[in-house]
Design a protein around this motif. Sequence first.
Motif, PDB file in Angstrom:
ATOM      1  N   SER A  20       0.837  -1.205   0.000  1.00 40.43           N
ATOM      2  CA  SER A  20       0.000   0.000   0.000  1.00 40.43           C
ATOM      3  C   SER A  20       0.867   1.248   0.000  1.00 40.43           C
ATOM      4  O   SER A  20       0.589   2.220  -0.710  1.00 40.43           O
ATOM      5  CB  SER A  20      -0.921   0.003   1.220  1.00 40.43           C
ATOM      6  N   ARG A  21       1.937   1.210   0.779  1.00 39.81           N
ATOM      7  CA  ARG A  21       2.815   2.384   0.864  1.00 39.81           C
ATOM      8  C   ARG A  21       3.513   2.637  -0.480  1.00 39.81           C
ATOM      9  O   ARG A  21       3.593   3.784  -0.952  1.00 39.81           O
ATOM     10  CB  ARG A  21       3.855   2.174   1.976  1.00 39.81           C
ATOM     11  N   VAL A  22       3.987   1.561  -1.094  1.00 34.63           N
ATOM     12  CA  VAL A  22       4.633   1.711  -2.404  1.00 34.63           C
ATOM     13  C   VAL A  22       3.627   2.264  -3.417  1.00 34.63           C
ATOM     14  O   VAL A  22       3.932   3.175  -4.199  1.00 34.63           O
ATOM     15  CB  VAL A  22       5.195   0.359  -2.882  1.00 34.63           C
ATOM     16  N   ARG A  30      -4.422   8.289  -2.347  1.00 33.11           N
ATOM     17  CA  ARG A  30      -4.790   7.106  -1.552  1.00 33.11           C
ATOM     18  C   ARG A  30      -5.753   6.191  -2.292  1.00 33.11           C
ATOM     19  O   ARG A  30      -5.626   4.967  -2.254  1.00 33.11           O
ATOM     20  CB  ARG A  30      -5.424   7.550  -0.243  1.00 33.11           C
ATOM     21  N   HIS A  31      -6.733   6.786  -2.934  1.00 35.38           N
ATOM     22  CA  HIS A  31      -7.751   5.961  -3.608  1.00 35.38           C
ATOM     23  C   HIS A  31      -7.149   5.210  -4.793  1.00 35.38           C
ATOM     24  O   HIS A  31      -7.418   4.023  -5.000  1.00 35.38           O
ATOM     25  CB  HIS A  31      -8.912   6.837  -4.073  1.00 35.38           C
ATOM     26  N   LEU A  32      -6.336   5.945  -5.533  1.00 41.24           N
ATOM     27  CA  LEU A  32      -5.684   5.268  -6.665  1.00 41.24           C
ATOM     28  C   LEU A  32      -4.735   4.192  -6.166  1.00 41.24           C
ATOM     29  O   LEU A  32      -4.628   3.117  -6.755  1.00 41.24           O
ATOM     30  CB  LEU A  32      -4.912   6.281  -7.513  1.00 41.24           C
ATOM     31  N   ALA A  33      -4.054   4.487  -5.057  1.00 39.12           N
ATOM     32  CA  ALA A  33      -3.139   3.495  -4.488  1.00 39.12           C
ATOM     33  C   ALA A  33      -3.914   2.250  -4.070  1.00 39.12           C
ATOM     34  O   ALA A  33      -3.481   1.114  -4.301  1.00 39.12           O
ATOM     35  CB  ALA A  33      -2.406   4.097  -3.290  1.00 39.12           C
ATOM     36  N   GLU A  34      -5.065   2.462  -3.488  1.00 40.31           N
ATOM     37  CA  GLU A  34      -5.900   1.326  -3.063  1.00 40.31           C
ATOM     38  C   GLU A  34      -6.323   0.494  -4.272  1.00 40.31           C
ATOM     39  O   GLU A  34      -6.236  -0.738  -4.265  1.00 40.31           O
ATOM     40  CB  GLU A  34      -7.130   1.881  -2.349  1.00 40.31           C
ATOM     41  N   ASP A  35      -6.784   1.210  -5.298  1.00 37.17           N
ATOM     42  CA  ASP A  35      -7.190   0.502  -6.529  1.00 37.17           C
ATOM     43  C   ASP A  35      -6.014  -0.252  -7.138  1.00 37.17           C
ATOM     44  O   ASP A  35      -6.157  -1.380  -7.620  1.00 37.17           O
ATOM     45  CB  ASP A  35      -7.735   1.497  -7.555  1.00 37.17           C
TER      46      ASP A  35
ATOM     47  N   ASP B  11       3.966   7.070   5.024  1.00 37.70           N
ATOM     48  CA  ASP B  11       3.221   6.885   6.278  1.00 37.70           C
ATOM     49  C   ASP B  11       1.797   7.412   6.192  1.00 37.70           C
ATOM     50  O   ASP B  11       0.945   7.052   7.012  1.00 37.70           O
ATOM     51  CB  ASP B  11       3.958   7.592   7.428  1.00 37.70           C
ATOM     52  N   GLU B  12       1.555   8.288   5.217  1.00 34.97           N
ATOM     53  CA  GLU B  12       0.194   8.825   5.070  1.00 34.97           C
ATOM     54  C   GLU B  12      -0.786   7.773   4.594  1.00 34.97           C
ATOM     55  O   GLU B  12      -1.994   7.965   4.655  1.00 34.97           O
ATOM     56  CB  GLU B  12       0.192   9.976   4.045  1.00 34.97           C
ATOM     57  N   MET B  13      -0.258   6.693   4.026  1.00 34.00           N
ATOM     58  CA  MET B  13      -1.127   5.699   3.409  1.00 34.00           C
ATOM     59  C   MET B  13      -1.508   4.608   4.397  1.00 34.00           C
ATOM     60  O   MET B  13      -0.637   3.903   4.921  1.00 34.00           O
ATOM     61  CB  MET B  13      -0.385   5.073   2.207  1.00 34.00           C
ATOM     62  N   PRO B  14      -2.785   4.449   4.663  1.00 35.71           N
ATOM     63  CA  PRO B  14      -3.210   3.311   5.483  1.00 35.71           C
ATOM     64  C   PRO B  14      -3.185   2.045   4.645  1.00 35.71           C
ATOM     65  O   PRO B  14      -3.120   2.125   3.420  1.00 35.71           O
ATOM     66  CB  PRO B  14      -4.654   3.679   5.840  1.00 35.71           C
ATOM     67  N   PRO B  15      -3.231   0.876   5.240  1.00 37.33           N
ATOM     68  CA  PRO B  15      -3.289  -0.359   4.451  1.00 37.33           C
ATOM     69  C   PRO B  15      -4.502  -0.321   3.521  1.00 37.33           C
ATOM     70  O   PRO B  15      -5.585   0.101   3.931  1.00 37.33           O
ATOM     71  CB  PRO B  15      -3.442  -1.459   5.500  1.00 37.33           C
ATOM     72  N   ALA B  16      -4.276  -0.728   2.292  1.00 40.00           N
ATOM     73  CA  ALA B  16      -5.377  -0.675   1.310  1.00 40.00           C
ATOM     74  C   ALA B  16      -6.503  -1.597   1.739  1.00 40.00           C
ATOM     75  O   ALA B  16      -6.263  -2.687   2.266  1.00 40.00           O
ATOM     76  CB  ALA B  16      -4.848  -1.084  -0.058  1.00 40.00           C
ATOM     77  N   ARG B  17      -7.727  -1.124   1.512  1.00 44.39           N
ATOM     78  CA  ARG B  17      -8.876  -2.003   1.777  1.00 44.39           C
ATOM     79  C   ARG B  17      -9.055  -2.922   0.583  1.00 44.39           C
ATOM     80  O   ARG B  17      -8.999  -2.472  -0.558  1.00 44.39           O
ATOM     81  CB  ARG B  17     -10.135  -1.165   1.971  1.00 44.39           C
ATOM     82  N   THR B 444     -19.241  -2.801  -4.152  1.00 42.90           N
ATOM     83  CA  THR B 444     -19.532  -3.744  -3.075  1.00 42.90           C
ATOM     84  C   THR B 444     -18.671  -3.405  -1.862  1.00 42.90           C
ATOM     85  O   THR B 444     -17.598  -2.825  -1.986  1.00 42.90           O
ATOM     86  CB  THR B 444     -19.243  -5.197  -3.518  1.00 42.90           C
ATOM     87  N   PRO B 445     -19.114  -3.783  -0.613  1.00 45.50           N
ATOM     88  CA  PRO B 445     -18.360  -3.450   0.600  1.00 45.50           C
ATOM     89  C   PRO B 445     -16.969  -4.068   0.581  1.00 45.50           C
ATOM     90  O   PRO B 445     -16.753  -5.136   0.031  1.00 45.50           O
ATOM     91  CB  PRO B 445     -19.202  -4.056   1.717  1.00 45.50           C
ATOM     92  N   THR B 446     -16.013  -3.368   1.176  1.00 42.56           N
ATOM     93  CA  THR B 446     -14.638  -3.876   1.232  1.00 42.56           C
ATOM     94  C   THR B 446     -14.197  -4.018   2.678  1.00 42.56           C
ATOM     95  O   THR B 446     -14.777  -3.455   3.595  1.00 42.56           O
ATOM     96  CB  THR B 446     -13.688  -2.896   0.515  1.00 42.56           C
ATOM     97  N   THR B 447     -13.112  -4.785   2.856  1.00 44.91           N
ATOM     98  CA  THR B 447     -12.576  -4.985   4.199  1.00 44.91           C
ATOM     99  C   THR B 447     -11.117  -4.594   4.213  1.00 44.91           C
ATOM    100  O   THR B 447     -10.512  -4.375   3.183  1.00 44.91           O
ATOM    101  CB  THR B 447     -12.683  -6.468   4.620  1.00 44.91           C
ATOM    102  N   ASN B 448     -10.529  -4.548   5.382  1.00 48.56           N
ATOM    103  CA  ASN B 448      -9.140  -4.166   5.485  1.00 48.56           C
ATOM    104  C   ASN B 448      -8.210  -5.355   5.463  1.00 48.56           C
ATOM    105  O   ASN B 448      -7.016  -5.215   5.631  1.00 48.56           O
ATOM    106  CB  ASN B 448      -8.904  -3.386   6.776  1.00 48.56           C
ATOM    107  N   ALA B 449      -8.759  -6.541   5.334  1.00 49.18           N
ATOM    108  CA  ALA B 449      -7.923  -7.729   5.304  1.00 49.18           C
ATOM    109  C   ALA B 449      -8.283  -8.540   4.092  1.00 49.18           C
ATOM    110  O   ALA B 449      -9.310  -8.359   3.487  1.00 49.18           O
ATOM    111  CB  ALA B 449      -8.130  -8.555   6.572  1.00 49.18           C
ATOM    112  N   SER B 450      -7.379  -9.428   3.738  1.00 50.13           N
ATOM    113  CA  SER B 450      -7.654 -10.263   2.589  1.00 50.13           C
ATOM    114  C   SER B 450      -8.599 -11.390   2.946  1.00 50.13           C
ATOM    115  O   SER B 450      -9.076 -12.100   2.100  1.00 50.13           O
ATOM    116  CB  SER B 450      -6.344 -10.827   2.053  1.00 50.13           C
TER     117      SER B 450
END
Lengths: 170, 451
Positions: A20-22, A30-35, B11-17, B444-450
């Motif tokens: 996610s950080r990369v 953030r949204h694009l990173a998530e996608d 550090d600004e980035m939380p784990p992707a959902r 659709t709803p997402t979660t923070n874990a796989s």
Amino acid sequence: MAATEDSFRDYVAARLVGLSRVAYLLTGDRHLAEDLVQQALIQVASRWEKISATGDPDPYVRRVLYTQHVSWWRRRRIVDYPHAEPPDHAVADAAHDKDTEITVRQALARLTPRQRAVLVLRYFDDLSESQTAAVLGCSVGTVKSNTRDALARLRLVAPELEDLRGGAGR
Amino acid sequence: MTRDLLERLADEMPPARLPADVWATGRRKRRNRRLGYAALAVAVLLLAAGLPQVATHRDASVMPAGRQPAVPSRVYLPHFWQAEASQWPAGPPGPSGLVFFTGQTRYFEDTGVAVGFDGSYRLIYQDPGEDEGMLSPDGRTFVKQGMLLLDLASGDERPLSGEPIPGRPLAWSPDGKELLLDVSNDDDGVQYGDNGVPVADPEKADDLVAVDVTTGRSRFVTVGGFNSYRHAAWSPDGKQIIVEGPVGRGDTGQRMSVLDAATGAPLWTAELDPHRQLAGRGAWQPDGSRVALLAFDGCTGACDLTADAARRWRVEFLDPYAGGPVGAAIPLDGVPGEVIGWRDGSEPLMTYAPDRGAPRHRVLAAVRPDATIETVVDTPAAVTNLEIAADVVRAGAFGGPAHRPSPWAAAGWAYAAVAVPAALVVLWVWRRRAKMVARARKATPTTNASR
């Protein structure tokens, strides 16, 4: 099959934060990173047997991440990709120098995806030039020239980031 | 320090959902990819194996076993996209009893169209201004300008001889082994007579040369007799050749001669008045008793179209051994092209323009002794000439079923022109659908874990 799926889930659980950080450094959003992480992991899941058989999935996963990002950029998908809802949790502001961060983010945004990728791989993931070349699928010479161009561009657009000069010599 | 800056930014980035079904989506993608590869492989296999079958599809006539297949009673104009004789995937037409010529093809110039014994139509491209060429007696070979032999069974092309021959084909020997040529000795520049018509230089008379089509070896039949050889016909037994052509400065006279085919020794030679000409390469009657001439009343030399159209034509007959006329002439209403053989051994078969007002439209016609014209092969108005294989004429194999050209016997580019846009549309629809599915999934709803 269940063991394969479990190994994939274990890998995702272990590497999600790093990926996610990369992705965030690559996209700056953030949204694009998530996608980007989602798309990359779907891609990885579709070839997991082959990837996991190498013993170290990271190089392949990184490569998927970067190629996917470049692909988005080429298709201008970044522009029209719909943003999901705003993040539902607050992010800690760990930066003690917010101005510098903003400058860095804006400066990174002026680089090409390949130049950003080179900087992230070299100075964030701490890969060597040859490892970076392997991930990006290019020659070491291309990595060197991209690094040089990226740093030159950063110095041009953000001369206040003097410390970056030191990074060039690493 | 660079790393620190990047670290702070990251550090600004939380784990992707992640969606709950990342694994399932990946596996679905894997299945679709494999299905796609399999479908592509099947499509390529089907294309490679099936397209030539489709392209050679035709309303095939039943080929009679053990006897000469017939040419159709009528031919049709080819499709705009019709394949050439050597073009993939349609391939060559196979032995062809008939080649006709028309300007109504995609080349908008005079083009040969081979009609195979099995009903297939293929184009034979000619450069603008080229002579039309000549079909071999067995219908397997077509002689193109530049003395190139096009094998209609294989689609291959080869030169008649190792060295270029500046010649024009006149007639195939009855056994199909030799091709008789008028070989020019003129300089490259065109010479014009007093009437403005190009002429052969009488000081550089043409040669009559026979070339063995198998070995490419040529032999001189005769040299120096004529300015050029305009028409020639072999005797049915292949022992004599009758030739006709211009003589004298400015092509002012014309002469006819019967020669020994092996030695070139003349049996007789006679001056020919300008209202007569040898009727063509099939002019010698099969029993050897007569040779057909085409004669006319009217304008000679360079005539305008009106004077040309006003000519009244007839078929005359000549004793090939004594050189004198024999039998009664047969008047013609239309304009004859060339006698290419004889039907039932006694009726001249000729390319013929039935309407003197449209002399460019020719059919194949039989001329009966009572001057009745019977159309043997009918053609559309845009057909300007026909070639018929001599074996077909000898066997009287006419009246075969008249099949239209198959639209599937198309050039490869025609298939590509249809397939590529279709593939692009399919791709566009598929990608559009994939995008819609992806957007629906994002909702659709997402979660923070796989998991």
